[in-house]
Design a protein around this motif. Structure first.
Motif, PDB file in Angstrom:
ATOM      1  N   VAL A  93       0.853  -1.182   0.000  1.00 54.90           N
ATOM      2  CA  VAL A  93       0.000   0.000   0.000  1.00 54.90           C
ATOM      3  C   VAL A  93       0.892   1.236   0.000  1.00 54.90           C
ATOM      4  CG1 VAL A  93      -1.742   1.332   1.272  1.00 54.90           C
ATOM      5  CG2 VAL A  93      -1.860  -1.151   1.269  1.00 54.90           C
ATOM      6  N   PHE A  94       0.634   2.143  -0.933  1.00 50.43           N
ATOM      7  CA  PHE A  94       1.380   3.403  -0.992  1.00 50.43           C
ATOM      8  C   PHE A  94       0.893   4.346   0.102  1.00 50.43           C
ATOM      9  CE2 PHE A  94       1.496   7.831  -2.448  1.00 50.43           C
ATOM     10  CZ  PHE A  94       2.876   7.996  -2.562  1.00 50.43           C
ATOM     11  N   LYS A  95       1.828   4.939   0.821  1.00 50.26           N
ATOM     12  CA  LYS A  95       1.498   5.936   1.842  1.00 50.26           C
ATOM     13  C   LYS A  95       2.176   7.249   1.465  1.00 50.26           C
ATOM     14  CE  LYS A  95      -0.630   4.558   5.094  1.00 50.26           C
ATOM     15  NZ  LYS A  95      -2.072   4.588   5.173  1.00 50.26           N
ATOM     16  N   VAL A  96       1.426   8.342   1.453  1.00 50.56           N
ATOM     17  CA  VAL A  96       1.977   9.654   1.114  1.00 50.56           C
ATOM     18  C   VAL A  96       2.979  10.083   2.183  1.00 50.56           C
ATOM     19  CG1 VAL A  96       1.434  12.096   0.749  1.00 50.56           C
ATOM     20  CG2 VAL A  96      -0.076  10.329  -0.164  1.00 50.56           C
ATOM     21  N   PHE A  97       2.628   9.874   3.441  1.00 51.79           N
ATOM     22  CA  PHE A  97       3.504  10.250   4.546  1.00 51.79           C
ATOM     23  C   PHE A  97       4.009   8.991   5.239  1.00 51.79           C
ATOM     24  CE2 PHE A  97       0.491  13.785   4.108  1.00 51.79           C
ATOM     25  CZ  PHE A  97       1.388  14.801   3.788  1.00 51.79           C
ATOM     26  N   GLY A  98       5.306   8.859   5.381  1.00 49.48           N
ATOM     27  CA  GLY A  98       5.909   7.704   6.024  1.00 49.48           C
ATOM     28  C   GLY A  98       6.124   6.571   5.039  1.00 49.48           C
ATOM     29  N   PRO A  99       6.709   5.479   5.510  1.00 47.29           N
ATOM     30  CA  PRO A  99       6.960   4.340   4.615  1.00 47.29           C
ATOM     31  C   PRO A  99       5.666   3.652   4.194  1.00 47.29           C
ATOM     32  CG  PRO A  99       7.577   3.805   6.875  1.00 47.29           C
ATOM     33  CD  PRO A  99       7.199   5.255   6.873  1.00 47.29           C
ATOM     34  N   THR A 118       3.491  -2.650   8.972  1.00 49.45           N
ATOM     35  CA  THR A 118       2.665  -1.465   8.823  1.00 49.45           C
ATOM     36  C   THR A 118       3.529  -0.239   8.569  1.00 49.45           C
ATOM     37  OG1 THR A 118       1.052  -2.430  10.329  1.00 49.45           O
ATOM     38  CG2 THR A 118       0.887  -0.061   9.945  1.00 49.45           C
ATOM     39  N   GLY A 119       3.118   0.568   7.609  1.00 48.22           N
ATOM     40  CA  GLY A 119       3.849   1.791   7.280  1.00 48.22           C
ATOM     41  C   GLY A 119       3.143   3.018   7.816  1.00 48.22           C
ATOM     42  N   GLY A 156       6.468   4.341  10.584  1.00 51.34           N
ATOM     43  CA  GLY A 156       7.798   4.916  10.477  1.00 51.34           C
ATOM     44  C   GLY A 156       8.404   5.255  11.824  1.00 51.34           C
ATOM     45  N   LEU A 157       7.554   5.613  12.793  1.00 51.90           N
ATOM     46  CA  LEU A 157       8.026   5.944  14.140  1.00 51.90           C
ATOM     47  C   LEU A 157       8.101   4.724  15.061  1.00 51.90           C
ATOM     48  CD1 LEU A 157       6.006   9.252  14.680  1.00 51.90           C
ATOM     49  CD2 LEU A 157       8.456   9.022  14.180  1.00 51.90           C
ATOM     50  N   GLY A 158       7.655   3.561  14.557  1.00 51.63           N
ATOM     51  CA  GLY A 158       7.665   2.349  15.381  1.00 51.63           C
ATOM     52  C   GLY A 158       6.513   2.276  16.358  1.00 51.63           C
ATOM     53  N   LEU A 159       5.455   3.031  16.115  1.00 51.25           N
ATOM     54  CA  LEU A 159       4.307   3.056  17.024  1.00 51.25           C
ATOM     55  C   LEU A 159       3.127   2.231  16.532  1.00 51.25           C
ATOM     56  CD1 LEU A 159       4.374   6.878  17.822  1.00 51.25           C
ATOM     57  CD2 LEU A 159       5.353   5.012  19.179  1.00 51.25           C
ATOM     58  N   ALA A 160       3.165   1.774  15.287  1.00 47.13           N
ATOM     59  CA  ALA A 160       2.044   1.015  14.710  1.00 47.13           C
ATOM     60  C   ALA A 160       2.100  -0.445  15.165  1.00 47.13           C
ATOM     61  CB  ALA A 160       2.096   1.082  13.193  1.00 47.13           C
ATOM     62  N   GLU A 161       0.941  -1.081  15.155  1.00 47.40           N
ATOM     63  CA  GLU A 161       0.864  -2.507  15.456  1.00 47.40           C
ATOM     64  C   GLU A 161       0.710  -3.255  14.141  1.00 47.40           C
ATOM     65  OE1 GLU A 161      -2.507  -5.160  17.464  1.00 47.40           O
ATOM     66  OE2 GLU A 161      -1.438  -3.916  18.920  1.00 47.40           O
ATOM     67  N   ASP A 162       1.651  -4.164  13.858  1.00 52.71           N
ATOM     68  CA  ASP A 162       1.568  -4.967  12.639  1.00 52.71           C
ATOM     69  C   ASP A 162       0.463  -6.007  12.783  1.00 52.71           C
ATOM     70  OD1 ASP A 162       3.737  -3.563  11.641  1.00 52.71           O
ATOM     71  OD2 ASP A 162       5.191  -5.064  12.266  1.00 52.71           O
ATOM     72  N   PHE A 170      12.422 -18.226  17.835  1.00 51.34           N
ATOM     73  CA  PHE A 170      12.511 -16.887  17.242  1.00 51.34           C
ATOM     74  C   PHE A 170      11.331 -16.066  17.722  1.00 51.34           C
ATOM     75  CE2 PHE A 170      11.172 -13.915  13.908  1.00 51.34           C
ATOM     76  CZ  PHE A 170      12.330 -13.179  13.734  1.00 51.34           C
ATOM     77  N   GLN A 171      11.585 -14.785  17.980  1.00 49.67           N
ATOM     78  CA  GLN A 171      10.481 -13.871  18.221  1.00 49.67           C
ATOM     79  C   GLN A 171      10.870 -12.473  17.788  1.00 49.67           C
ATOM     80  OE1 GLN A 171      10.093 -12.770  22.708  1.00 49.67           O
ATOM     81  NE2 GLN A 171      10.127 -14.973  22.558  1.00 49.67           N
ATOM     82  N   LYS A 172       9.866 -11.745  17.329  1.00 47.18           N
ATOM     83  CA  LYS A 172      10.063 -10.384  16.830  1.00 47.18           C
ATOM     84  C   LYS A 172       8.909  -9.524  17.314  1.00 47.18           C
ATOM     85  CE  LYS A 172      11.794  -7.894  13.067  1.00 47.18           C
ATOM     86  NZ  LYS A 172      13.112  -8.088  12.615  1.00 47.18           N
ATOM     87  N   ARG A 173       9.236  -8.385  17.862  1.00 43.55           N
ATOM     88  CA  ARG A 173       8.225  -7.455  18.341  1.00 43.55           C
ATOM     89  C   ARG A 173       7.464  -6.884  17.137  1.00 43.55           C
ATOM     90  NH1 ARG A 173       8.388  -1.987  19.147  1.00 43.55           N
ATOM     91  NH2 ARG A 173      10.532  -1.968  18.413  1.00 43.55           N
ATOM     92  N   THR A 174       6.136  -6.888  17.214  1.00 40.80           N
ATOM     93  CA  THR A 174       5.318  -6.370  16.110  1.00 40.80           C
ATOM     94  C   THR A 174       4.416  -5.227  16.559  1.00 40.80           C
ATOM     95  OG1 THR A 174       3.694  -8.127  16.470  1.00 40.80           O
ATOM     96  CG2 THR A 174       5.361  -8.514  14.773  1.00 40.80           C
ATOM     97  N   SER A 175       4.631  -4.737  17.765  1.00 41.85           N
ATOM     98  CA  SER A 175       4.001  -3.514  18.244  1.00 41.85           C
ATOM     99  C   SER A 175       4.951  -2.902  19.257  1.00 41.85           C
ATOM    100  CB  SER A 175       2.628  -3.778  18.881  1.00 41.85           C
ATOM    101  OG  SER A 175       2.760  -4.335  20.167  1.00 41.85           O
ATOM    102  N   LEU A 176       4.624  -1.726  19.728  1.00 46.56           N
ATOM    103  CA  LEU A 176       5.522  -1.014  20.619  1.00 46.56           C
ATOM    104  C   LEU A 176       5.867  -1.829  21.858  1.00 46.56           C
ATOM    105  CD1 LEU A 176       7.077   1.582  21.029  1.00 46.56           C
ATOM    106  CD2 LEU A 176       5.064   2.548  22.152  1.00 46.56           C
ATOM    107  N   VAL A 177       4.882  -2.492  22.475  1.00 55.49           N
ATOM    108  CA  VAL A 177       5.152  -3.210  23.724  1.00 55.49           C
ATOM    109  C   VAL A 177       4.579  -4.614  23.768  1.00 55.49           C
ATOM    110  CG1 VAL A 177       4.857  -3.157  26.237  1.00 55.49           C
ATOM    111  CG2 VAL A 177       5.254  -1.031  25.013  1.00 55.49           C
ATOM    112  N   PHE A 178       3.307  -4.785  23.453  1.00 56.80           N
ATOM    113  CA  PHE A 178       2.593  -5.993  23.857  1.00 56.80           C
ATOM    114  C   PHE A 178       2.479  -7.117  22.841  1.00 56.80           C
ATOM    115  CE2 PHE A 178       0.749  -2.622  26.551  1.00 56.80           C
ATOM    116  CZ  PHE A 178       1.176  -3.113  27.764  1.00 56.80           C
TER     117      PHE A 178
END
Length: 156
Positions: free
Chosen positions: A30-36, A62-63, A68-74, A105-113
């Motif tokens: 998905v193209f985003k005008v602002f951010g990745p 999620t872009g 871009g700020l790392g605040l979105a939840e994938d 393996f584990q990877k964070r996909t939201s800021l905390v939870f």
């Protein structure tokens, strides 16, 4: 109460196994005008306890400004494919079933939870390793999951 949950989650994150994935590539969805842009990322990691098994994961990223700020939840969408890439030797812990369901393996996909996890199971009857990828949250997880099986074959 909320602070206790946050402290416990933080402690678990610090104690978790540090297996890093290499990014192999990605495609924009998905193209985003602002951010990745929103994208699907393909990453590879080696099983830390089983030599010569490599897993490839594709997952949604999620872009936008929050992404871009790392605040979105994938989203919980992911796929996995694991392969034998050389001679495999299983430890006694794995052979005896004491490592069933171990997080590899584990990877964070939201800021905390929220995080994407891969766990390993050994099917002794079929001499096969099964890798399950799923997403979980502190409060609730997702039923979305993906599975890959690696039959252990002789390697010449």
């Amino acid at each position: 109460m909320k602070y206790k949950v946050l402290a416990a989650a933080g402690a678990l994150l610090m104690l978790s196994q540090n297996v890093f994935a290499e990014q192999i590539g990605s495609v924009d969805t998905v193209f985003k005008v602002f951010g990745p842009d929103h994208k699907i990322v393909v990453e590879a990691f080696d099983d830390p306890d089983v030599k010569n098994v490599t897993c490839y994961i594709s997952r949604a990223k999620t872009g936008g400004i929050k992404g871009g700020l790392g605040l979105a939840e994938d989203t919980a969408d992911a796929a996995i494919s694991c392969q034998q890439v050389g001679p495999v030797e299983l430890s006694e812990k794995i052979k005896t079933g004491k490592a069933q369901g171990e997080v590899v393996f584990q990877k964070r996909t939201s800021l905390v939870f929220k995080k994407l996890q891969v766990v390993r199971f050994y099917d002794a009857k079929r001499n096969t390793l099964a890798y399950l990828a799923y997403s979980d949250k502190v409060v609730e997880g997702s039923p979305k999951n993906a599975l890959s099986a690696v039959p252990i074959m002789p390697w010449n």
